[in-house]
Design a protein around this motif. Structure first.
Motif, mmCIF file in Angstrom:
data_model
loop_
_atom_site.group_PDB
_atom_site.id
_atom_site.type_symbol
_atom_site.label_atom_id
_atom_site.label_comp_id
_atom_site.label_asym_id
_atom_site.label_seq_id
_atom_site.Cartn_x
_atom_site.Cartn_y
_atom_site.Cartn_z
ATOM 1 N N TYR A 391 0.839 -1.214 0.000
ATOM 2 C CA TYR A 391 0.000 0.000 0.000
ATOM 3 C C TYR A 391 0.868 1.255 0.000
ATOM 4 C CZ TYR A 391 -3.032 3.684 1.757
ATOM 5 O OH TYR A 391 -3.707 4.864 1.898
ATOM 6 N N ALA A 392 1.946 1.233 0.775
ATOM 7 C CA ALA A 392 2.817 2.399 0.844
ATOM 8 C C ALA A 392 3.440 2.704 -0.527
ATOM 9 C CB ALA A 392 3.909 2.174 1.884
ATOM 10 N N LYS A 393 3.841 1.672 -1.240
ATOM 11 C CA LYS A 393 4.407 1.888 -2.566
ATOM 12 C C LYS A 393 3.356 2.404 -3.535
ATOM 13 C CE LYS A 393 7.974 -1.682 -2.128
ATOM 14 N NZ LYS A 393 8.484 -2.984 -2.653
ATOM 15 N N ALA A 394 2.160 1.873 -3.409
ATOM 16 C CA ALA A 394 1.098 2.273 -4.335
ATOM 17 C C ALA A 394 0.670 3.719 -4.120
ATOM 18 C CB ALA A 394 -0.097 1.337 -4.192
ATOM 19 N N THR A 395 0.888 4.241 -2.937
ATOM 20 C CA THR A 395 0.452 5.617 -2.644
ATOM 21 C C THR A 395 1.641 6.535 -2.392
ATOM 22 O OG1 THR A 395 0.251 5.053 -0.281
ATOM 23 C CG2 THR A 395 -1.724 4.819 -1.652
ATOM 24 N N ALA A 396 2.804 6.156 -2.934
ATOM 25 C CA ALA A 396 4.014 6.949 -2.687
ATOM 26 C C ALA A 396 3.904 8.360 -3.261
ATOM 27 C CB ALA A 396 5.230 6.228 -3.275
ATOM 28 N N ASP A 397 3.118 8.534 -4.332
ATOM 29 C CA ASP A 397 3.001 9.853 -4.955
ATOM 30 C C ASP A 397 2.004 10.767 -4.208
ATOM 31 O OD1 ASP A 397 0.869 8.258 -5.546
ATOM 32 O OD2 ASP A 397 0.584 9.053 -7.577
ATOM 33 N N HIS A 398 1.366 10.236 -3.208
ATOM 34 C CA HIS A 398 0.403 11.049 -2.444
ATOM 35 C C HIS A 398 1.037 11.514 -1.137
ATOM 36 C CE1 HIS A 398 -3.242 12.517 -0.594
ATOM 37 N NE2 HIS A 398 -3.100 11.660 0.425
ATOM 38 N N ASP A 399 1.196 12.828 -0.994
ATOM 39 C CA ASP A 399 1.794 13.403 0.215
ATOM 40 C C ASP A 399 0.699 14.115 1.007
ATOM 41 O OD1 ASP A 399 3.269 14.485 2.224
ATOM 42 O OD2 ASP A 399 4.474 15.823 0.956
ATOM 43 N N PRO A 400 0.262 13.562 2.145
ATOM 44 C CA PRO A 400 -0.798 14.208 2.919
ATOM 45 C C PRO A 400 -0.355 15.509 3.581
ATOM 46 C CG PRO A 400 0.079 12.323 4.114
ATOM 47 C CD PRO A 400 0.710 12.301 2.761
ATOM 48 N N ARG A 401 0.976 15.752 3.589
ATOM 49 C CA ARG A 401 1.506 16.973 4.211
ATOM 50 C C ARG A 401 2.038 17.959 3.187
ATOM 51 N NH1 ARG A 401 2.927 12.586 7.027
ATOM 52 N NH2 ARG A 401 4.924 12.399 5.910
ATOM 53 N N ALA A 402 1.546 17.844 1.965
ATOM 54 C CA ALA A 402 2.067 18.707 0.896
ATOM 55 C C ALA A 402 1.853 20.195 1.216
ATOM 56 C CB ALA A 402 1.403 18.343 -0.427
ATOM 57 N N GLU A 403 0.689 20.562 1.705
ATOM 58 C CA GLU A 403 0.403 21.962 2.003
ATOM 59 C C GLU A 403 1.285 22.476 3.141
ATOM 60 O OE1 GLU A 403 -1.277 25.736 1.814
ATOM 61 O OE2 GLU A 403 -1.246 24.068 0.392
ATOM 62 N N LEU A 404 1.515 21.661 4.126
ATOM 63 C CA LEU A 404 2.388 22.069 5.226
ATOM 64 C C LEU A 404 3.817 22.270 4.739
ATOM 65 C CD1 LEU A 404 1.140 19.702 8.106
ATOM 66 C CD2 LEU A 404 0.558 22.099 7.718
ATOM 67 N N THR A 405 4.261 21.368 3.858
ATOM 68 C CA THR A 405 5.612 21.488 3.313
ATOM 69 C C THR A 405 5.751 22.771 2.505
ATOM 70 O OG1 THR A 405 5.806 19.072 3.227
ATOM 71 C CG2 THR A 405 7.347 20.355 1.888
ATOM 72 N N ARG A 406 4.741 23.090 1.707
ATOM 73 C CA ARG A 406 4.792 24.302 0.883
ATOM 74 C C ARG A 406 4.902 25.556 1.747
ATOM 75 N NH1 ARG A 406 1.788 28.298 -0.692
ATOM 76 N NH2 ARG A 406 0.007 27.616 0.578
ATOM 77 N N ARG A 407 4.131 25.614 2.810
ATOM 78 C CA ARG A 407 4.165 26.793 3.677
ATOM 79 C C ARG A 407 5.495 26.915 4.417
ATOM 80 N NH1 ARG A 407 -1.714 28.036 6.411
ATOM 81 N NH2 ARG A 407 -2.953 27.902 4.485
ATOM 82 N N ALA A 408 6.033 25.773 4.845
ATOM 83 C CA ALA A 408 7.319 25.798 5.543
ATOM 84 C C ALA A 408 8.431 26.300 4.627
ATOM 85 C CB ALA A 408 7.648 24.397 6.067
ATOM 86 N N GLU A 409 8.427 25.860 3.359
ATOM 87 C CA GLU A 409 9.449 26.305 2.414
ATOM 88 C C GLU A 409 9.301 27.792 2.101
ATOM 89 O OE1 GLU A 409 8.856 23.723 -0.864
ATOM 90 O OE2 GLU A 409 9.993 22.042 0.020
ATOM 91 N N ALA A 410 8.065 28.257 1.990
ATOM 92 C CA ALA A 410 7.831 29.688 1.734
ATOM 93 C C ALA A 410 8.344 30.528 2.904
ATOM 94 C CB ALA A 410 6.357 29.938 1.482
#
Length: 418
Positions: A391-410
């Motif tokens: 399951y982890a491999k099948a959903t590797a392209d899905h990042d549930p923390r993408a929005e948090l990562t974007r804000r941290a980088e900004a």
């Protein structure tokens, strides 16, 4: 209780609290003393029983904001409860043939008494009337010692309120219950009916004060008022005391009351039983009994903080059940229900089961709020581990923390630029 007794008694000291103690501190101190000196805890201990009664008397005054204010004002006025040293008598004779003194005042006027040369009104008698029952008092002539005209009987005094505790289960708090409550407390003597006299006899009116409980005496150009010593300020004398209560009109005995706990009672809620407190004096009405309800917590259910009529329940679910949706069976206070969990539900989602909460007597009904919570296994079998890795491999392209990562980088870029 006489006016002098009432003023001179230090109720704060009786409960061991400061004069500026909060209502909560006063209640805590009283409950501790009452618990330690309760007749059931120390049967046959006269000192403990006296301590129990004294604490109840003190709490009856200090727990009532209006009575407490009157008590504080009276003690301040009397400088700690000492009657001596107040001003000159108004219209009181200096002796049997003395000259009247017209400047100043008679302490008897503070109790609403009448001077020999003029009538007093209101005063401390009105201020304290609800507490020790003092009525308009007479002035006694300096030579005769007999009461002056217009002497009145002391007013009735309401009995003190009493507080006790009960503990019930959560289910009883939700559905309501009826409990037998056994109390050992002061009650109106059943033998004498509360008047303190032996059956077949009656108290007689005190001849010294004419039934007022307060007398005045002259000393030179000054007049002083004080509670009548012959009747201790009660206005009546018992020549043949009741054998059960010894003339007090009050006896301590055990009694059983039935307390109806309403559905939906809260932890710490007080239930009032009118007229079940300490008996009144001089024919006054009894006080009330307040039952403080303590609710034992339940292993599964709780009460909603937003609406106490709603019950709350947390139900564990698996990850597939959250993803695919499912129907689960959940318990209620009176049975069970089936609850549908929608597909794609997040852990922590709350679902409502209507009409399965508290049912009030007035028709109001609460709901059951079911919160689904993801159950994470502590250990996995080899098959489960392989499935999880897949399951982890099948959903590797899905990042549930993408929005948090974007804000941290900004934020990091802004910090670098400054």
């Amino acid at each position: 209780m006489s006016a002098r007794d009432w003023v001179e008694k230090d109720y704060y000291r009786e409960l061991g609290v400061a004069k500026d103690a909060s209502d909560a501190d006063i209640k805590k101190a009283y409950r501790k003393i009452a618990r330690e000196n309760h007749p059931d805890a120390k049967p046959g201990d006269a000192k403990a029983e006296a301590r129990f009664k004294a604490a109840g008397e003190a709490y009856g005054v200090l727990s009532d904001p209006e009575k407490r204010q009157q008590y504080d004002e009276a003690r301040t006025l009397f400088s700690g409860g000492r009657f001596g040293g107040f001003g000159a008598g108004r219209g009181a004779g200096a002796g049997a043939g003395g000259t009247g003194f017209q400047g100043g005042f008679d302490v008897g006027d503070l109790f609403g008494g009448r001077g020999a040369g003029g009538a007093g009104a209101g005063g401390l008698g009105d201020l304290l009337g609800g507490l020790f029952g003092g009525g308009a008092g007479p002035t006694t002539g300096p030579a005769s010692g007999m009461p002056g005209a217009g002497a009145g009987r002391p007013r009735e005094q309401r009995g003190a309120d009493v507080e006790t505790d009960v503990r019930i289960d959560f289910a009883e708090a939700v559905g309501g219950t009826t409990l037998p409550l056994r109390l050992a407390s002061p009650t109106r003597c059943s033998t004498c009916g509360g008047n303190g006299a032996k059956p077949g006899t009656s108290p007689r009116t005190c001849l010294t004060c004419g039934g007022a409980g307060v007398v005045s005496r002259s000393q030179g150009a000054f007049a002083f008022s004080e509670p009548c010593r012959d009747c201790s300020g009660t206005g009546s004398i018992v020549d043949d005391p009741c054998p059960e209560c010894g003339g007090d009109g009050v006896s301590t005995r055990s009694r059983t009351l039935t307390v109806r706990i309403p559905a939906g009672v809260d932890d710490g809620q007080r239930i009032r039983l009118a007229g079940q407190g300490q008996p009144g004096s001089r024919g006054g009405p009894p006080g009330d009994l307040f039952v403080v309800v303590h609710v034992n917590p339940d292993d599964l259910f709780g009460r909603s903080e937003r609406n106490a009529d709603d019950l709350v329940l947390t139900v564990p679910v698996t990850f597939p059940e959250l993803v695919d949706g499912t129907t689960i069976t959940v318990p209620t206070m009176d049975g069970k229900v089936s609850l549908k969990v929608p597909a794609g539900s997040q852990s922590g989602r709350t679902l409502r089961v209507r009409g399965r909460g508290v049912h009030r007597k007035d028709g109001r009904t609460g709901d059951l709020l079911v919160t689904v919570e993801l159950s994470v296994p502590q250990r996995l079998s080899s098959e489960a581990r392989e499935a999880l890795d897949a399951y982890a491999k099948a959903t590797a392209d899905h990042d549930p923390r993408a929005e948090l990562t974007r804000r941290a980088e900004a934020a990091a870029r802004r910090e670098t630029a400054s």
